[in-house]
Scaffold this active site. Structure first.
Site, PDB file in Angstrom:
ATOM      1  NE  ARG A  34       2.997  -6.898  15.244  1.00 20.63           N
ATOM      2  CZ  ARG A  34       3.214  -5.667  15.907  1.00 20.63           C
ATOM      3  NH1 ARG A  34       4.054  -5.462  16.526  1.00 20.63           N
ATOM      4  NH2 ARG A  34       2.402  -4.689  15.733  1.00 20.63           N
ATOM      5  CB  SER A  98      -1.572   0.061  11.499  1.00 17.25           C
ATOM      6  OG  SER A  98      -1.257  -1.062  12.276  1.00 17.25           O
ATOM      7  CE  LYS A 128       6.170  -2.753  14.170  1.00 15.84           C
ATOM      8  NZ  LYS A 128       5.095  -2.516  13.375  1.00 15.84           N
TER       9      LYS A 128
END
Length: 195
Positions: A34, A98, A128
């Site tokens: 990522r 997701s 996040k």
């Protein structure tokens, strides 16, 4: 698909390859690259490293990059493209989705060909902090999907047993793994939770 265990999500920053090597030595079952500013050379190096450890590499958000580096799959969020189109391009590869706190989105993802679905943020996440929170009850409800369920967001060794007990088969971890003083040891500790 039999996916169960620690799902390492790469952090951004220096020393990535060595950190990932330590995590792989500790027994990661799935590795996700990522990086919003993904570098082809770094992605290729990670793909080669994951192959040496026989661990599938999943690329976040980028089907074309996944195909270019020979990754074993891709993971898409709601704004990252059409799952059905990705399934067509990624024949024989792993497709993850997701689903945040939305069971209906998970059902739709599975119908489109997702091999696993991820719910979260389960806990407050340092990566996040503003992410929507997903209740643990989603894992009980999600068992009917008949695919592995991944939990992400604020997972630590301390709260992981409750997440596994709720029905998560994969624990997607960034900070608690890669910020640990001994990454290999931390990965091994996560692995023991699934024995």
């Amino acid at each position: 698909m039999k996916l169960r265990g620690l799902y390492a999500i790469t952090p951004e920053g220096p020393g990535l390859i060595e950190k990932v090597r330590e995590a792989l030595e500790g027994g990661v079952v799935l590795l996700q690259y990522r990086n919003k500013a993904a570098r082809l050379s770094e992605a290729k190096e990670l793909a080669a490293l994951a192959r040496r450890y026989h661990v599938p590499l999943i690329v976040n958000d980028d089907v074309d990059l996944a195909l270019e580096i020979g990754a074993q799959g891709v993971h898409l969020g709601r704004d990252d493209g059409d799952l059905a189109k990705a399934r067509t391009k990624m024949k024989g590869k792993i497709l993850g989705a997701s689903c945040y706190d939305d069971l209906e989105a998970a059902r739709t993802a599975v119908r489109a060909g997702a091999d696993y679905v991820a719910f979260g943020s389960i806990f407050a996440s340092p990566t996040k902090p503003g992410a929507v929170r997903a209740p643990l009850g989603l894992f009980r409800q999600g068992k009917s999907l008949k695919v592995p369920l991944a939990a992400i967001g604020g997972i630590t060794l301390e709260n992981a047993p409750a997440v596994i007990a709720a029905g998560a088969g994969l624990l997607a971890v960034i900070s608690d793994l890669f910020d640990a003083p001994d990454i290999k040891s931390r990965a091994l500790q996560y692995g023991k939770l699934f024995q």
